[in-house]
Design a protein around this motif. Structure first.
Motif, PDB file in Angstrom:
ATOM      1  N   ASP A 115       0.829  -1.208   0.000  1.00 44.05           N
ATOM      2  CA  ASP A 115       0.000   0.000   0.000  1.00 44.05           C
ATOM      3  C   ASP A 115       0.865   1.260   0.000  1.00 44.05           C
ATOM      4  O   ASP A 115       0.600   2.219   0.708  1.00 44.05           O
ATOM      5  CB  ASP A 115      -0.918   0.012   1.219  1.00 44.05           C
ATOM      6  N   LEU A 116       1.914   1.259  -0.797  1.00 45.40           N
ATOM      7  CA  LEU A 116       2.874   2.360  -0.808  1.00 45.40           C
ATOM      8  C   LEU A 116       2.776   3.168  -2.096  1.00 45.40           C
ATOM      9  O   LEU A 116       2.600   2.601  -3.178  1.00 45.40           O
ATOM     10  CB  LEU A 116       4.289   1.826  -0.632  1.00 45.40           C
ATOM     11  N   PHE A 117       2.922   4.490  -1.943  1.00 47.11           N
ATOM     12  CA  PHE A 117       2.827   5.407  -3.080  1.00 47.11           C
ATOM     13  C   PHE A 117       3.883   6.492  -2.975  1.00 47.11           C
ATOM     14  O   PHE A 117       4.355   6.804  -1.883  1.00 47.11           O
ATOM     15  CB  PHE A 117       1.451   6.104  -3.085  1.00 47.11           C
ATOM     16  N   ASP A 118       4.192   7.108  -4.094  1.00 51.12           N
ATOM     17  CA  ASP A 118       4.957   8.350  -4.091  1.00 51.12           C
ATOM     18  C   ASP A 118       3.978   9.397  -3.565  1.00 51.12           C
ATOM     19  O   ASP A 118       3.003   9.744  -4.236  1.00 51.12           O
ATOM     20  CB  ASP A 118       5.418   8.688  -5.511  1.00 51.12           C
ATOM     21  N   GLY A 119       4.196   9.880  -2.361  1.00 55.79           N
ATOM     22  CA  GLY A 119       3.267  10.804  -1.729  1.00 55.79           C
ATOM     23  C   GLY A 119       3.084  12.099  -2.486  1.00 55.79           C
ATOM     24  O   GLY A 119       1.996  12.684  -2.489  1.00 55.79           O
ATOM     25  N   ASN A 120       4.128  12.556  -3.145  1.00 55.05           N
ATOM     26  CA  ASN A 120       4.045  13.790  -3.927  1.00 55.05           C
ATOM     27  C   ASN A 120       3.078  13.615  -5.102  1.00 55.05           C
ATOM     28  O   ASN A 120       2.208  14.451  -5.335  1.00 55.05           O
ATOM     29  CB  ASN A 120       5.440  14.171  -4.420  1.00 55.05           C
ATOM     30  N   VAL A 121       3.205  12.509  -5.796  1.00 55.37           N
ATOM     31  CA  VAL A 121       2.316  12.224  -6.928  1.00 55.37           C
ATOM     32  C   VAL A 121       0.899  11.958  -6.433  1.00 55.37           C
ATOM     33  O   VAL A 121      -0.074  12.447  -7.019  1.00 55.37           O
ATOM     34  CB  VAL A 121       2.840  11.026  -7.754  1.00 55.37           C
ATOM     35  N   LEU A 122       0.774  11.214  -5.345  1.00 58.24           N
ATOM     36  CA  LEU A 122      -0.550  10.915  -4.796  1.00 58.24           C
ATOM     37  C   LEU A 122      -1.288  12.194  -4.409  1.00 58.24           C
ATOM     38  O   LEU A 122      -2.461  12.373  -4.752  1.00 58.24           O
ATOM     39  CB  LEU A 122      -0.423   9.992  -3.578  1.00 58.24           C
ATOM     40  N   ALA A 123      -0.603  13.100  -3.727  1.00 57.22           N
ATOM     41  CA  ALA A 123      -1.230  14.361  -3.318  1.00 57.22           C
ATOM     42  C   ALA A 123      -1.692  15.156  -4.535  1.00 57.22           C
ATOM     43  O   ALA A 123      -2.813  15.675  -4.569  1.00 57.22           O
ATOM     44  CB  ALA A 123      -0.258  15.184  -2.474  1.00 57.22           C
ATOM     45  N   SER A 124      -0.842  15.241  -5.539  1.00 57.11           N
ATOM     46  CA  SER A 124      -1.204  15.979  -6.750  1.00 57.11           C
ATOM     47  C   SER A 124      -2.385  15.327  -7.457  1.00 57.11           C
ATOM     48  O   SER A 124      -3.286  16.009  -7.937  1.00 57.11           O
ATOM     49  CB  SER A 124      -0.010  16.062  -7.699  1.00 57.11           C
ATOM     50  N   TYR A 125      -2.392  14.005  -7.496  1.00 56.34           N
ATOM     51  CA  TYR A 125      -3.493  13.274  -8.118  1.00 56.34           C
ATOM     52  C   TYR A 125      -4.821  13.561  -7.405  1.00 56.34           C
ATOM     53  O   TYR A 125      -5.832  13.871  -8.043  1.00 56.34           O
ATOM     54  CB  TYR A 125      -3.193  11.769  -8.099  1.00 56.34           C
ATOM     55  N   LEU A 126      -4.811  13.459  -6.081  1.00 55.80           N
ATOM     56  CA  LEU A 126      -6.040  13.666  -5.318  1.00 55.80           C
ATOM     57  C   LEU A 126      -6.588  15.073  -5.511  1.00 55.80           C
ATOM     58  O   LEU A 126      -7.787  15.261  -5.743  1.00 55.80           O
ATOM     59  CB  LEU A 126      -5.797  13.393  -3.835  1.00 55.80           C
ATOM     60  N   VAL A 127      -5.706  16.072  -5.427  1.00 55.93           N
ATOM     61  CA  VAL A 127      -6.166  17.460  -5.525  1.00 55.93           C
ATOM     62  C   VAL A 127      -6.546  17.818  -6.962  1.00 55.93           C
ATOM     63  O   VAL A 127      -7.519  18.534  -7.188  1.00 55.93           O
ATOM     64  CB  VAL A 127      -5.096  18.427  -4.960  1.00 55.93           C
ATOM     65  N   SER A 128      -5.815  17.298  -7.936  1.00 54.65           N
ATOM     66  CA  SER A 128      -6.137  17.659  -9.322  1.00 54.65           C
ATOM     67  C   SER A 128      -7.422  17.004  -9.812  1.00 54.65           C
ATOM     68  O   SER A 128      -8.155  17.584 -10.605  1.00 54.65           O
ATOM     69  CB  SER A 128      -4.978  17.309 -10.264  1.00 54.65           C
ATOM     70  N   THR A 129      -7.714  15.803  -9.320  1.00 55.49           N
ATOM     71  CA  THR A 129      -8.933  15.108  -9.768  1.00 55.49           C
ATOM     72  C   THR A 129     -10.135  15.410  -8.885  1.00 55.49           C
ATOM     73  O   THR A 129     -11.267  15.274  -9.338  1.00 55.49           O
ATOM     74  CB  THR A 129      -8.729  13.583  -9.785  1.00 55.49           C
ATOM     75  N   GLY A 130      -9.872  15.756  -7.623  1.00 59.67           N
ATOM     76  CA  GLY A 130     -10.980  15.960  -6.695  1.00 59.67           C
ATOM     77  C   GLY A 130     -11.657  14.661  -6.298  1.00 59.67           C
ATOM     78  O   GLY A 130     -12.735  14.669  -5.718  1.00 59.67           O
ATOM     79  N   ARG A 131     -11.005  13.552  -6.582  1.00 65.09           N
ATOM     80  CA  ARG A 131     -11.542  12.234  -6.230  1.00 65.09           C
ATOM     81  C   ARG A 131     -10.770  11.723  -5.028  1.00 65.09           C
ATOM     82  O   ARG A 131      -9.652  11.229  -5.175  1.00 65.09           O
ATOM     83  CB  ARG A 131     -11.415  11.268  -7.406  1.00 65.09           C
ATOM     84  N   PHE A 132     -11.359  11.828  -3.873  1.00 68.93           N
ATOM     85  CA  PHE A 132     -10.691  11.465  -2.638  1.00 68.93           C
ATOM     86  C   PHE A 132     -10.989  10.013  -2.303  1.00 68.93           C
ATOM     87  O   PHE A 132     -11.692   9.701  -1.349  1.00 68.93           O
ATOM     88  CB  PHE A 132     -11.072  12.442  -1.525  1.00 68.93           C
ATOM     89  N   GLU A 133     -10.431   9.151  -3.141  1.00 66.65           N
ATOM     90  CA  GLU A 133     -10.573   7.714  -2.964  1.00 66.65           C
ATOM     91  C   GLU A 133      -9.222   7.055  -3.231  1.00 66.65           C
ATOM     92  O   GLU A 133      -8.366   7.620  -3.909  1.00 66.65           O
ATOM     93  CB  GLU A 133     -11.659   7.135  -3.877  1.00 66.65           C
ATOM     94  N   HIS A 134      -9.055   5.877  -2.661  1.00 67.48           N
ATOM     95  CA  HIS A 134      -7.811   5.132  -2.847  1.00 67.48           C
ATOM     96  C   HIS A 134      -7.648   4.846  -4.343  1.00 67.48           C
ATOM     97  O   HIS A 134      -8.596   4.399  -4.989  1.00 67.48           O
ATOM     98  CB  HIS A 134      -7.859   3.831  -2.046  1.00 67.48           C
TER      99      HIS A 134
END
Length: 109
Positions: free
Chosen positions: A27-46
């Motif tokens: 369950d590991l991610f690049d946190g920088n990319v994950l944060a950008s993904y969540l905020v840019s898409t507005g989809r707050f899901e895994h």
């Protein structure tokens, strides 16, 4: 989310469980990319399991970014204002965050 190997990161990966009842070592991610993904898409899901994220996880991601001196994405703020993602976004803070996060994602790919 990213195809970059986590071992190549200059900082530790961010852990985000796909299933809160059964955490995994995968369950590991690049946190920088994950944060950008969540905020840019507005989809707050895994990104893999699509389970809804909790606000505490978004705040933990913000803390992770700060502790590793990565660009702030204000994930918890965006989570708190997720209803604004549905509007046209003109002039609101979420639109600015979304635009900035999208630019970060574009620079990575």
């Amino acid at each position: 989310i990213s195809l970059e190997p986590l071992a190549a990161l200059g900082y530790p990966p961010f852990s985000l469980a796909a299933d809160l009842d059964h955490p995994s070592d995968n369950d590991l991610f690049d946190g920088n990319v994950l944060a950008s993904y969540l905020v840019s898409t507005g989809r707050f899901e895994h990104p893999i399991s699509r389970r809804a994220l909790e606000r505490s996880e978004c705040a933990r991601l913000d803390g992770y970014l700060a502790s590793h001196r990565l660009p702030a994405a204000r994930v918890a703020y965006a989570f708190d204002h997720r209803d604004e993602f549905a509007s046209d976004g003109s002039g609101n803070q979420v639109a600015a965050l979304r635009e900035e996060a999208s630019a970060v994602l574009q620079s990575l790919f």
